[in-house]
Design a protein around this motif. Structure first.
Motif, PDB file in Angstrom:
ATOM      1  N   ARG A  63       0.837  -1.211   0.000  1.00 12.65           N
ATOM      2  CA  ARG A  63       0.000   0.000   0.000  1.00 12.65           C
ATOM      3  C   ARG A  63       0.867   1.255   0.000  1.00 12.65           C
ATOM      4  O   ARG A  63       0.567   2.230  -0.695  1.00 12.65           O
ATOM      5  N   VAL A  64       1.952   1.241   0.755  1.00  5.26           N
ATOM      6  CA  VAL A  64       2.854   2.396   0.797  1.00  5.26           C
ATOM      7  C   VAL A  64       3.505   2.607  -0.562  1.00  5.26           C
ATOM      8  O   VAL A  64       3.627   3.747  -1.036  1.00  5.26           O
ATOM      9  N   GLU A  65       3.930   1.523  -1.209  1.00  3.68           N
ATOM     10  CA  GLU A  65       4.542   1.647  -2.533  1.00  3.68           C
ATOM     11  C   GLU A  65       3.553   2.226  -3.538  1.00  3.68           C
ATOM     12  O   GLU A  65       3.910   3.071  -4.359  1.00  3.68           O
ATOM     13  N   THR A  66       2.308   1.776  -3.471  1.00  2.00           N
ATOM     14  CA  THR A  66       1.281   2.303  -4.366  1.00  2.00           C
ATOM     15  C   THR A  66       1.055   3.786  -4.099  1.00  2.00           C
ATOM     16  O   THR A  66       0.977   4.591  -5.033  1.00  2.00           O
ATOM     17  N   SER A  67       0.968   4.135  -2.835  1.00  2.00           N
ATOM     18  CA  SER A  67       0.766   5.535  -2.469  1.00  2.00           C
ATOM     19  C   SER A  67       1.956   6.387  -2.899  1.00  2.00           C
ATOM     20  O   SER A  67       1.776   7.504  -3.392  1.00  2.00           O
ATOM     21  N   ALA A  68       3.154   5.867  -2.724  1.00  2.00           N
ATOM     22  CA  ALA A  68       4.354   6.614  -3.122  1.00  2.00           C
ATOM     23  C   ALA A  68       4.383   6.808  -4.638  1.00  2.00           C
ATOM     24  O   ALA A  68       4.744   7.892  -5.125  1.00  2.00           O
ATOM     25  N   ALA A  69       4.004   5.790  -5.385  1.00  2.00           N
ATOM     26  CA  ALA A  69       3.972   5.916  -6.840  1.00  2.00           C
ATOM     27  C   ALA A  69       2.965   6.978  -7.256  1.00  2.00           C
ATOM     28  O   ALA A  69       3.241   7.801  -8.148  1.00  2.00           O
ATOM     29  N   SER A  70       1.816   6.987  -6.612  1.00  2.00           N
ATOM     30  CA  SER A  70       0.799   7.997  -6.907  1.00  2.00           C
ATOM     31  C   SER A  70       1.314   9.390  -6.558  1.00  2.00           C
ATOM     32  O   SER A  70       1.118  10.346  -7.312  1.00  2.00           O
ATOM     33  N   ALA A  71       1.977   9.512  -5.416  1.00  2.00           N
ATOM     34  CA  ALA A  71       2.527  10.807  -5.006  1.00  2.00           C
ATOM     35  C   ALA A  71       3.602  11.275  -5.979  1.00  2.00           C
ATOM     36  O   ALA A  71       3.647  12.453  -6.338  1.00  2.00           O
ATOM     37  N   HIS A  72       4.448  10.376  -6.437  1.00  2.00           N
ATOM     38  CA  HIS A  72       5.484  10.740  -7.409  1.00  2.00           C
ATOM     39  C   HIS A  72       4.848  11.223  -8.704  1.00  2.00           C
ATOM     40  O   HIS A  72       5.314  12.183  -9.318  1.00  2.00           O
ATOM     41  N   HIS A  73       3.774  10.564  -9.111  1.00  2.00           N
ATOM     42  CA  HIS A  73       3.075  10.971 -10.326  1.00  2.00           C
ATOM     43  C   HIS A  73       2.499  12.377 -10.156  1.00  2.00           C
ATOM     44  O   HIS A  73       2.629  13.230 -11.049  1.00  2.00           O
ATOM     45  N   ARG A  74       1.876  12.646  -9.008  1.00  2.00           N
ATOM     46  CA  ARG A  74       1.311  13.978  -8.762  1.00  2.00           C
ATOM     47  C   ARG A  74       2.414  15.025  -8.690  1.00  2.00           C
ATOM     48  O   ARG A  74       2.267  16.137  -9.204  1.00  2.00           O
ATOM     49  N   ILE A  75       3.524  14.691  -8.072  1.00  2.00           N
ATOM     50  CA  ILE A  75       4.648  15.633  -7.988  1.00  2.00           C
ATOM     51  C   ILE A  75       5.177  15.940  -9.387  1.00  2.00           C
ATOM     52  O   ILE A  75       5.484  17.096  -9.703  1.00  2.00           O
ATOM     53  N   SER A  76       5.260  14.919 -10.231  1.00  2.00           N
ATOM     54  CA  SER A  76       5.716  15.133 -11.610  1.00  2.00           C
ATOM     55  C   SER A  76       4.770  16.059 -12.351  1.00  2.00           C
ATOM     56  O   SER A  76       5.200  16.943 -13.099  1.00  2.00           O
ATOM     57  N   GLU A  77       3.467  15.866 -12.147  1.00  2.00           N
ATOM     58  CA  GLU A  77       2.484  16.739 -12.796  1.00  2.00           C
ATOM     59  C   GLU A  77       2.635  18.178 -12.312  1.00  2.00           C
ATOM     60  O   GLU A  77       2.602  19.121 -13.114  1.00  2.00           O
ATOM     61  N   VAL A  78       2.798  18.361 -11.017  1.00  2.00           N
ATOM     62  CA  VAL A  78       2.971  19.711 -10.471  1.00  2.00           C
ATOM     63  C   VAL A  78       4.255  20.324 -11.009  1.00  2.00           C
ATOM     64  O   VAL A  78       4.290  21.519 -11.373  1.00  2.00           O
ATOM     65  N   ASP A  79       5.310  19.538 -11.095  1.00  2.00           N
ATOM     66  CA  ASP A  79       6.580  20.036 -11.618  1.00  2.00           C
ATOM     67  C   ASP A  79       6.432  20.456 -13.071  1.00  2.00           C
ATOM     68  O   ASP A  79       6.947  21.521 -13.477  1.00  2.00           O
ATOM     69  N   GLU A  80       5.728  19.654 -13.862  1.00  2.00           N
ATOM     70  CA  GLU A  80       5.508  20.011 -15.270  1.00  2.00           C
ATOM     71  C   GLU A  80       4.708  21.299 -15.378  1.00  2.00           C
ATOM     72  O   GLU A  80       5.035  22.178 -16.195  1.00  2.00           O
ATOM     73  N   ARG A  81       3.669  21.443 -14.568  1.00  2.00           N
ATOM     74  CA  ARG A  81       2.873  22.681 -14.583  1.00  2.00           C
ATOM     75  C   ARG A  81       3.716  23.881 -14.172  1.00  2.00           C
ATOM     76  O   ARG A  81       3.612  24.961 -14.768  1.00  2.00           O
ATOM     77  N   LEU A  82       4.548  23.690 -13.145  1.00  2.00           N
ATOM     78  CA  LEU A  82       5.398  24.776 -12.686  1.00  2.00           C
ATOM     79  C   LEU A  82       6.388  25.185 -13.768  1.00  2.00           C
ATOM     80  O   LEU A  82       6.589  26.381 -14.021  1.00  2.00           O
TER      81      LEU A  82
END
Length: 95
Positions: A63-82
Protein backbone atom coordinates in the motif's frame (compact mmCIF):
# COMPACT_ATOMS: atom_id res chain seq x y z
CA UNK A 1 10.71 -76.96 43.68
CA UNK A 2 14.30 -75.80 43.37
CA UNK A 3 13.56 -73.99 40.12
CA UNK A 4 10.74 -72.05 41.85
CA UNK A 5 13.15 -70.82 44.51
CA UNK A 6 15.69 -69.85 41.83
CA UNK A 7 13.11 -67.95 39.75
CA UNK A 8 11.69 -66.13 42.78
CA UNK A 9 15.17 -65.21 44.02
CA UNK A 10 16.03 -63.78 40.59
CA UNK A 11 12.71 -62.03 39.97
CA UNK A 12 12.77 -60.10 43.28
CA UNK A 13 16.02 -58.24 42.55
CA UNK A 14 14.98 -57.73 38.91
CA UNK A 15 11.73 -56.14 40.07
CA UNK A 16 13.65 -53.77 42.36
CA UNK A 17 16.12 -53.04 39.56
CA UNK A 18 13.22 -52.29 37.18
CA UNK A 19 11.63 -49.90 39.68
CA UNK A 20 14.94 -48.11 40.23
CA UNK A 21 15.46 -47.86 36.45
CA UNK A 22 11.95 -46.49 36.03
CA UNK A 23 12.42 -43.76 38.65
CA UNK A 24 16.00 -42.90 37.72
CA UNK A 25 15.78 -43.00 33.89
CA UNK A 26 12.26 -43.25 32.50
CA UNK A 27 10.54 -40.59 34.64
CA UNK A 28 13.20 -37.88 34.00
CA UNK A 29 13.04 -38.67 30.28
CA UNK A 30 9.25 -38.30 30.32
CA UNK A 31 9.58 -34.95 32.11
CA UNK A 32 12.15 -33.81 29.54
CA UNK A 33 9.92 -34.92 26.66
CA UNK A 34 6.96 -33.03 28.11
CA UNK A 35 9.13 -29.92 28.50
CA UNK A 36 10.41 -30.20 24.93
CA UNK A 37 6.86 -30.65 23.67
CA UNK A 38 5.80 -27.46 25.46
CA UNK A 39 8.80 -25.59 24.04
CA UNK A 40 8.02 -26.79 20.51
CA UNK A 41 4.38 -25.74 20.89
CA UNK A 42 5.45 -22.28 22.07
CA UNK A 43 7.92 -21.94 19.19
CA UNK A 44 5.24 -22.96 16.66
CA UNK A 45 2.90 -20.30 18.03
CA UNK A 46 5.66 -17.70 17.93
CA UNK A 47 6.52 -18.68 14.35
CA UNK A 48 2.86 -18.44 13.38
CA UNK A 49 2.60 -14.98 14.98
CA UNK A 50 5.77 -13.79 13.24
CA UNK A 51 4.48 -15.11 9.91
CA UNK A 52 1.24 -13.20 10.36
CA UNK A 53 3.18 -10.04 11.23
CA UNK A 54 5.37 -10.49 8.14
CA UNK A 55 2.30 -10.84 5.93
CA UNK A 56 0.74 -7.73 7.48
CA UNK A 57 3.96 -5.78 6.91
CA UNK A 58 4.11 -6.98 3.30
CA UNK A 59 0.54 -5.77 2.72
CA UNK A 60 1.31 -2.41 4.31
CA UNK A 61 4.47 -2.10 2.21
CA UNK A 62 2.47 -2.75 -0.95
CA UNK A 63 0.00 0.00 0.00
CA UNK A 64 2.85 2.40 0.80
CA UNK A 65 4.54 1.65 -2.53
CA UNK A 66 1.28 2.30 -4.37
CA UNK A 67 0.77 5.53 -2.47
CA UNK A 68 4.35 6.61 -3.12
CA UNK A 69 3.97 5.92 -6.84
CA UNK A 70 0.80 8.00 -6.91
CA UNK A 71 2.53 10.81 -5.01
CA UNK A 72 5.48 10.74 -7.41
CA UNK A 73 3.07 10.97 -10.33
CA UNK A 74 1.31 13.98 -8.76
CA UNK A 75 4.65 15.63 -7.99
CA UNK A 76 5.72 15.13 -11.61
CA UNK A 77 2.48 16.74 -12.80
CA UNK A 78 2.97 19.71 -10.47
CA UNK A 79 6.58 20.04 -11.62
CA UNK A 80 5.51 20.01 -15.27
CA UNK A 81 2.87 22.68 -14.58
CA UNK A 82 5.40 24.78 -12.69
CA UNK A 83 7.94 24.51 -15.48
CA UNK A 84 5.27 25.39 -18.05
CA UNK A 85 4.13 28.33 -15.93
CA UNK A 86 7.72 29.56 -15.53
CA UNK A 87 8.33 29.11 -19.25
CA UNK A 88 5.11 30.98 -20.13
CA UNK A 89 6.02 33.72 -17.68
CA UNK A 90 9.39 34.22 -19.36
CA UNK A 91 7.67 34.59 -22.75
CA UNK A 92 5.44 37.37 -21.38
CA UNK A 93 8.39 39.36 -20.16
CA UNK A 94 10.46 38.83 -23.31
CA UNK A 95 7.93 40.78 -25.45
Amino acid sequence: MDWLVIVSSISGPLLVLGAVFNFSVIKPLNVAIIGLNAAITAMRKELHDETEKRHAIAERLARVETSAASAHHRISEVDERLQKHEHDGCKKYDK
